[in-house]
Design a protein around this motif. Structure first.
Motif, short mmCIF file in Angstrom:
data_model
loop_
_atom_site.label_atom_id
_atom_site.label_comp_id
_atom_site.label_asym_id
_atom_site.label_seq_id
_atom_site.Cartn_x
_atom_site.Cartn_y
_atom_site.Cartn_z
N TRP A 1 -12.53 8.09 4.16
CA TRP A 1 -11.15 7.71 3.87
C TRP A 1 -10.17 8.19 4.94
O TRP A 1 -10.30 9.30 5.47
N LEU A 2 -9.14 7.41 5.16
CA LEU A 2 -7.90 7.91 5.76
C LEU A 2 -6.92 8.01 4.59
O LEU A 2 -6.72 7.03 3.85
N VAL A 3 -6.36 9.21 4.41
CA VAL A 3 -5.45 9.44 3.29
C VAL A 3 -4.14 10.01 3.80
O VAL A 3 -4.06 10.54 4.91
N ALA A 4 -3.10 9.90 2.96
CA ALA A 4 -1.79 10.45 3.30
C ALA A 4 -1.31 11.35 2.16
O ALA A 4 -1.45 11.01 0.98
N ARG A 5 -0.75 12.49 2.56
CA ARG A 5 0.01 13.31 1.62
C ARG A 5 1.44 13.21 2.12
O ARG A 5 1.79 13.82 3.12
N GLY A 6 2.25 12.38 1.46
CA GLY A 6 3.52 12.00 2.05
C GLY A 6 3.24 11.24 3.34
O GLY A 6 2.51 10.26 3.34
N ALA A 7 3.80 11.73 4.44
CA ALA A 7 3.60 11.06 5.74
C ALA A 7 2.50 11.73 6.56
O ALA A 7 2.27 11.34 7.71
N VAL A 8 1.82 12.74 5.98
CA VAL A 8 0.83 13.51 6.74
C VAL A 8 -0.57 12.95 6.50
O VAL A 8 -1.06 12.91 5.38
N LEU A 9 -1.20 12.52 7.58
CA LEU A 9 -2.49 11.84 7.49
C LEU A 9 -3.66 12.81 7.65
O LEU A 9 -3.56 13.79 8.39
N ILE B 1 4.92 7.32 1.69
CA ILE B 1 6.18 7.95 2.12
C ILE B 1 7.26 7.74 1.07
O ILE B 1 8.07 8.63 0.80
N ALA B 2 7.25 6.58 0.43
CA ALA B 2 8.25 6.27 -0.60
C ALA B 2 7.85 6.84 -1.97
O ALA B 2 8.57 6.61 -2.96
N ASP B 3 6.71 7.54 -2.04
CA ASP B 3 6.20 8.08 -3.30
C ASP B 3 5.97 6.98 -4.33
O ASP B 3 6.24 7.14 -5.52
#
Ligand code: MN
Length: 210
Positions: free
Chosen positions: A126-134, A197-199
């Motif tokens: 996976w490529l995942v994001a926590r907010g904008a952090v990949l 990013i927009a939650d």
């Protein structure tokens, strides 16, 4: 009950990276079976959840059989959506997030290929994001980033041998390279990052039908 979503392209459209024979079996047999098993397990219980995301998250707390089937159903539908015949360019906002985390797109590609090669046995990359952090993660068996409420999945590749064995035999890295270079729908990945990013929830599995 949940449906098996149609493929978003013709079954031969991803060849030669993923042949029509592989895709027909993978979607029409493997994925279909996970959806059928999920529906059968839900029919035996008293809950009638509307969303597969809810099923996955609830089952993760102790119902292993339901989790395995529901997460596999979700992961496969998401995997189909991550691909597009011929791929797509990387959107600017995604390129900026990739640069922060990995230096550039080549750095992300190296990280993805290395994690995929190092993953032992069946699972998902996976490529995942926590907010904008990949970040790049791999999960075993049916493992899903949905169980972490802070993570948004952006991209996935199926590391189970049924995903590539007919076309690439044991060459997982060869499959991952061809898949990355030719099939990833970066516009979809970018839309998932926008949602993170927009939650917002991002892509969702089709809701259950009566
Ligand atoms: Mn699979």
């Amino acid at each position: 009950m949940f449906i098996l979503p149609d493929l978003p392209y013709a079954s031969g459209a991803l060849a030669p990276v993923i042949s029509e024979a592989t895709l027909l079996t993978h979607h029409g047999k493997h994925h279909a079976r996970y959806v059928e098993s999920t529906n059968a397990l839900l029919a035996n219980g008293d809950a009638s959840p509307a969303t597969l995301e809810d099923v996955v998250r609830r089952a993760a707390r102790g119902d292993t059989s339901l989790f395995n089937n529901a997460a596999q159903a979700w992961n496969h539908a998401f995997f189909w959506r991550c691909m597009r015949p011929g791929g797509a360019p990387v959107p600017d906002a995604l390129a900026a997030a990739v640069a922060l985390a990995f230096g550039d797109q080549a750095g992300l590609r190296s990280e993805f290929l290395a994690k995929g090669a190092a993953h032992f046995g069946s699972g998902w990359l996976w490529l995942v994001a926590r907010g904008a952090v990949l970040s790049v993660i791999s999960t075993h068996d049916a493992g899903s980033p949905l169980v972490d409420p802070g993570l948004t999945p952006l991209l996935v590749c199926d590391l189970w041998e049924h995903a590539y064995y007919l076309d690439h035999r044991n060459d997982r890295t060869g499959f991952l390279i061809a898949w990355w270079d030719q099939l990833v729908d970066w516009s979809f990945v970018g839309a998932q990052l926008d949602a993170a990013i927009a939650d917002e929830a991002g892509w969702r599995y089709p809701e259950a039908v009566a």
